[in-house]
Design an enzyme around this catalytic site. Structure first.
Site, PDB file in Angstrom:
ATOM      1  CB  SER A  68      -0.943   0.017   1.203  1.00 17.52           C
ATOM      2  OG  SER A  68      -0.222   0.102   2.413  1.00 17.52           O
ATOM      3  CE  LYS A  87      -3.107   2.067   3.777  1.00 12.95           C
ATOM      4  NZ  LYS A  87      -2.439   1.030   4.580  1.00 12.95           N
TER       5      LYS A  87
END
Length: 204
Positions: free
Chosen positions: A123, A161
């Site tokens: 990711s 993230k």
């Protein structure tokens, strides 16, 4: 239990030092017990007595165990816990999540307390963080927009993230650095730290 004596204490210290300086790990209570010929319970009592005498120190948990020799060798060096897949609802630095430790120069890290997260998945590949990379995290509860954070989400999972505040949605936006993945939106998250370094193998 045998009377506590200096020779056994020195055996325990030698066991701890040998394991640390050979493998960068602290021996388990069972390892020490097997090495010096005591039960785990008696080793624990010895360690308590040795701590009172200043022969060892313990930083919050058994694996924070340190000797005078280790402390001298670690001046200017930090020993950071490596955490991998974090179970839902479990504090990220809970002892069961710690896989190993790495030693890094304090000058390389800068100020603050740090830990190392082993990245999982793809990711964050556009930020240069690949599956299996080690990411050095500075522990803090706040972040600036655009920083890469370790966040505990509403469903209790820890994720790595990029952090933004979305004014239109009035929500927190966690952005994966992968063009194939979508942003994630939350009303609340708990920031556990920000990414400051990446340790990785070079591709050959």
């Amino acid at each position: 239990m045998r009377t506590k004596n200096e020779s056994l204490m020195q055996e325990i210290i030698a066991c701890i030092n040998n394991r640390f300086f050979t493998d960068n790990e602290i021996p388990s209570l069972q390892e020490i017990a097997d090495k010096v010929g005591l039960s785990k319970g008696n080793v624990s009592k010895y360690l308590t007595d040795m701590e009172e005498k200043g022969l060892i120190s313990r930083n919050g948990s058994f694996y924070g165990l340190s000797t005078v020799e280790i402390n001298k060798a670690m001046v200017g060096i930090e020993r950071l816990p490596v955490v991998g897949d974090v179970a839902c609802g479990t504090p990220i630095l809970a002892e069961e999540n710690i896989e190993s430790y790495v030693t890094i120069s304090s000058k390389f890290l800068g100020t603050g307390k740090h830990f190392v997260l082993r990245a999982k998945g793809n990711s964050m590949i556009n930020a240069g963080i690949n599956d299996g990379d080690y990411v050095v995290i500075r522990q803090q509860e706040t972040a600036n927009q655009g920083q890469i954070v370790v966040a505990l989400t509403e469903d209790g999972e820890a994720t790595l993230k990029r952090y933004y505040l979305d004014g239109e949605r009035k929500q927190i936006r966690l952005h994966p650095e992968n063009n194939r993945m979508k942003d994630m939106y939350y009303d609340n998250i708990v920031i556990q730290g920000i990414a400051v370094k990446v340790i990785k193998d070079l591709e050959v």
